[in-house]
Design an enzyme around this catalytic site. Structure first.
Site, mmCIF file in Angstrom:
data_model
loop_
_atom_site.group_PDB
_atom_site.id
_atom_site.type_symbol
_atom_site.label_atom_id
_atom_site.label_comp_id
_atom_site.label_asym_id
_atom_site.label_seq_id
_atom_site.Cartn_x
_atom_site.Cartn_y
_atom_site.Cartn_z
ATOM 1 N N ASP A 191 -5.382 3.115 2.317
ATOM 2 C CA ASP A 191 -4.440 4.120 2.816
ATOM 3 C C ASP A 191 -4.627 4.329 4.313
ATOM 4 O O ASP A 191 -5.762 4.504 4.781
ATOM 5 C CB ASP A 191 -4.642 5.456 2.089
ATOM 6 C CG ASP A 191 -4.172 5.408 0.655
ATOM 7 O OD1 ASP A 191 -3.327 4.562 0.347
ATOM 8 O OD2 ASP A 191 -4.651 6.231 -0.144
ATOM 9 N N GLU A 199 -1.433 7.413 -10.881
ATOM 10 C CA GLU A 199 -2.004 6.808 -12.086
ATOM 11 C C GLU A 199 -2.242 7.852 -13.173
ATOM 12 O O GLU A 199 -2.589 9.002 -12.880
ATOM 13 C CB GLU A 199 -3.326 6.115 -11.748
ATOM 14 C CG GLU A 199 -3.176 5.010 -10.725
ATOM 15 C CD GLU A 199 -4.502 4.495 -10.203
ATOM 16 O OE1 GLU A 199 -4.542 3.349 -9.728
ATOM 17 O OE2 GLU A 199 -5.493 5.256 -10.248
ATOM 18 N N THR A 207 -3.903 -2.300 -13.185
ATOM 19 C CA THR A 207 -4.453 -2.821 -11.943
ATOM 20 C C THR A 207 -5.676 -3.701 -12.199
ATOM 21 O O THR A 207 -6.025 -3.984 -13.342
ATOM 22 C CB THR A 207 -4.821 -1.654 -10.999
ATOM 23 O OG1 THR A 207 -5.240 -2.167 -9.756
ATOM 24 C CG2 THR A 207 -5.910 -0.801 -11.615
ATOM 25 N N GLU A 217 -1.035 -5.309 -10.879
ATOM 26 C CA GLU A 217 -1.175 -5.422 -9.435
ATOM 27 C C GLU A 217 -2.649 -5.598 -9.111
ATOM 28 O O GLU A 217 -3.514 -5.345 -9.950
ATOM 29 C CB GLU A 217 -0.620 -4.189 -8.725
ATOM 30 C CG GLU A 217 -1.297 -2.905 -9.113
ATOM 31 C CD GLU A 217 -0.613 -1.676 -8.527
ATOM 32 O OE1 GLU A 217 -1.333 -0.767 -8.065
ATOM 33 O OE2 GLU A 217 0.629 -1.624 -8.521
ATOM 34 N N LEU A 253 -7.729 -4.498 -4.995
ATOM 35 C CA LEU A 253 -8.262 -4.616 -3.654
ATOM 36 C C LEU A 253 -7.512 -5.715 -2.905
ATOM 37 O O LEU A 253 -6.836 -6.544 -3.522
ATOM 38 C CB LEU A 253 -9.759 -4.959 -3.718
ATOM 39 C CG LEU A 253 -10.652 -3.946 -4.455
ATOM 40 C CD1 LEU A 253 -12.072 -4.482 -4.560
ATOM 41 C CD2 LEU A 253 -10.635 -2.597 -3.752
#
Length: 498
Positions: free
Chosen positions: A132, A217, A372, A413, A416
């Site tokens: 982020d 999430e 993920t 997805e 990292l």
């Protein structure tokens, strides 16, 4: 509003004749190409270069970023005039006042490029997590309520609040200026659906991912860095706001054991290991009568929250595919208690499948699952953090099978940044499991994130190889290593707009 991901949508089925792959980017496939490949599937792939997040309100930065996108593409500015805000700051701080102007202009650009949109309904604070580089807090009118009533947020045993998102304890409590939390979410989603009706009708918006917790999430905020958590700490339970404690008391009374109306007092702290605690150690209290009661209640609150919000999402977005995202808590997976998963709300010890109830809830609402960490390899985790007893491959396989068993689409997805071939190969293994008699596969993969590092020549060459393999193309190492020219991705105009 930044473009930060690429999504590959796959519709695969066994195909026993000549093998082809069709690539489309727009709603029409007039310009699609059909190269020959050597995989036993026919593939229809969409590249969604814009995976956009919505929130309680639209930041004014949406306008400037959309404008910058146009300038960077070298287009005439008169084709995309600047957008003037129609809502001032005082109005924007009021409930049920939304400024969609920046999104509308950006969506028009996406439509002109003949791309599709996956839109994320984000009901959480953005910032402070891996990757982020921006910070977008909850709306000011919400945080003002939180100043006088901090119990609208999740809290740990020591009373530390987490303002990443609203506690599920107020899902049905009218503490947000006369509305419940789920009513706030629904009003936002309904406004978005009405405002962008044309984009839904034209199928430009092809999917809505509904945020259900921190980082979008479905999980408790059990491992916040702001409270000092560091990997691979087990995290802490987040049920100590007065609203969730009231619900726990009711559950204990219904069970006939009022003294169970409390959280565990021997579950350690954020950076504890399982064997350091009386609750999570082998043979610990997590497996006692009280432990099972508490963990069942704690995880059921999570499932019930997802159930409520997705029901309203289906009402708001009737006819449009919806999805929800699940985090990959892979550390301590090789212990009996799976402590980090338990504090996050996944009741998944070694003797129980904690993901089947979540998959069943998603099935009830016809929602897809986005999971993920599909690029992580267990061997790498053991080399880097042997003390974490992590097993991302085992976790991924369990979660994917829980979803496939109830026949819901599964997307994924990377957790990292991923630039190496080993990570790409692991994604491909999960996307199309070899020798699966049922031909199960991922329905979509979102690559996170577009960055200058990815665009470096050696990294982009590996990425090109990965994308071609996601298409089903056979790519030799010799071909990949000899390709020194500027690489391009197949799309509407055969290149990635970044």
């Amino acid at each position: 509003m930044a473009i930060s991901s690429i999504q590959f949508l796959h519709s695969l089925r066994p195909f026993n004749a000549s093998f082809t792959t069709t690539t489309t980017t727009a709603s029409s496939s007039k310009n699609s190409k059909t190269p020959r490949v050597s995989l036993g599937f026919r593939s229809s792939v969409d590249f969604n270069l814009c995976s956009l997040s919505s929130g309680f309100f639209v930041s004014s930065s949406a306008r400037s970023r959309a404008w910058a996108l146009v300038r960077n593409r070298g287009e005439k500015t008169e084709d995309y005039p600047p957008v003037t805000d129609s809502v001032d700051d005082d109005q924007a701080n009021a409930p049920q006042v939304y400024n969609w102007s920046g999104y509308r202009r950006l969506f028009q650009i996406v439509r002109d490029l003949k791309l599709k949109l996956q839109v994320v309904m984000s009901f959480h604070e953005c910032g402070g997590n891996v990757g982020d580089d921006v910070h977008i807090p909850l709306p000011r009118w919400v945080t003002e309520i939180g100043q006088s009533n901090p119990d609208i947020y999740f809290a740990d045993r020591d009373g530390r609040r987490n303002s990443d998102c609203l506690s599920w304890g107020i899902d049905k409590e009218r503490v947000l200026r006369g509305r419940t939390a789920v009513e706030v979410y629904f009003d936002f989603m309904r406004s978005f659906r009405v405002e962008f009706d044309e984009f839904f009708e034209d199928k430009i918006i092809s999917e809505i991912e509904v945020g259900l917790g921190p980082c979008g999430e479905l999980r408790y905020p059990s491992y916040p860095a702001k409270h000092g958590w560091k990997y691979p700490g087990i995290g802490e339970f987040q049920c100590y706001d007065k609203y969730l404690m009231k619900r726990l008391t009711k559950a204990a009374e219904a069970r006939g054991h009022l003294f169970w109306a409390k959280g565990p007092d021997n579950a350690g702290s954020y950076n504890s290991t399982p064997h350091e605690t009386g609750f999570f150690c082998d043979g610990g209290e997590y497996d006692s009568y009280y432990g099972k009661f508490f963990l069942n209640w704690y995880s059921q609150v999570l499932v019930d929250h997802g159930d409520r919000v997705l029901a309203l999402a289906n009402l708001a977005f009737e006819g449009t595919c919806i999805a929800s995202k699940l985090s990959g808590i892979h550390w301590w997976y090789k212990t009996a208690s799976h402590a980090a998963e338990l504090t996050a709300g996944f009741y998944n010890p070694a003797n129980r499948d904690g993901y089947a109830p979540i998959a069943a809830m998603l099935k009830k609402h016809g929602a897809a699952l986005n999971f993920t960490c599909v690029e992580l390899r267990t061997l790498d985790q053991h080399e880097d953090f042997p003390e974490a007893l992590a097993d991302p491959e085992g976790l991924v396989w369990q979660v994917l099978n829980a979803a496939w068993d109830v026949c819901i689409p599964v997307a994924s997805e990377n957790a990292l940044p991923c630039y190496d071939r080993e990570g790409y190969n692991k994604i491909l293994e999960n996307a199309k499991p070899l020798n699966d008699p049922d031909g199960r596969h991922l329905s979509a993969f979102t690559y996170l994130r577009l960055s200058p590092v990815l665009m470096e020549s050696h990294n982009f060459m590996e990425f090109e190889r990965f994308v071609k393999r996601m298409h089903g193309e056979a790519v030799s190492d010799l071909q990949a290593n000899s390709n020194k020219k500027q690489t391009k991705l197949q799309g509407t105009d055969d290149q990635v707009a970044a």
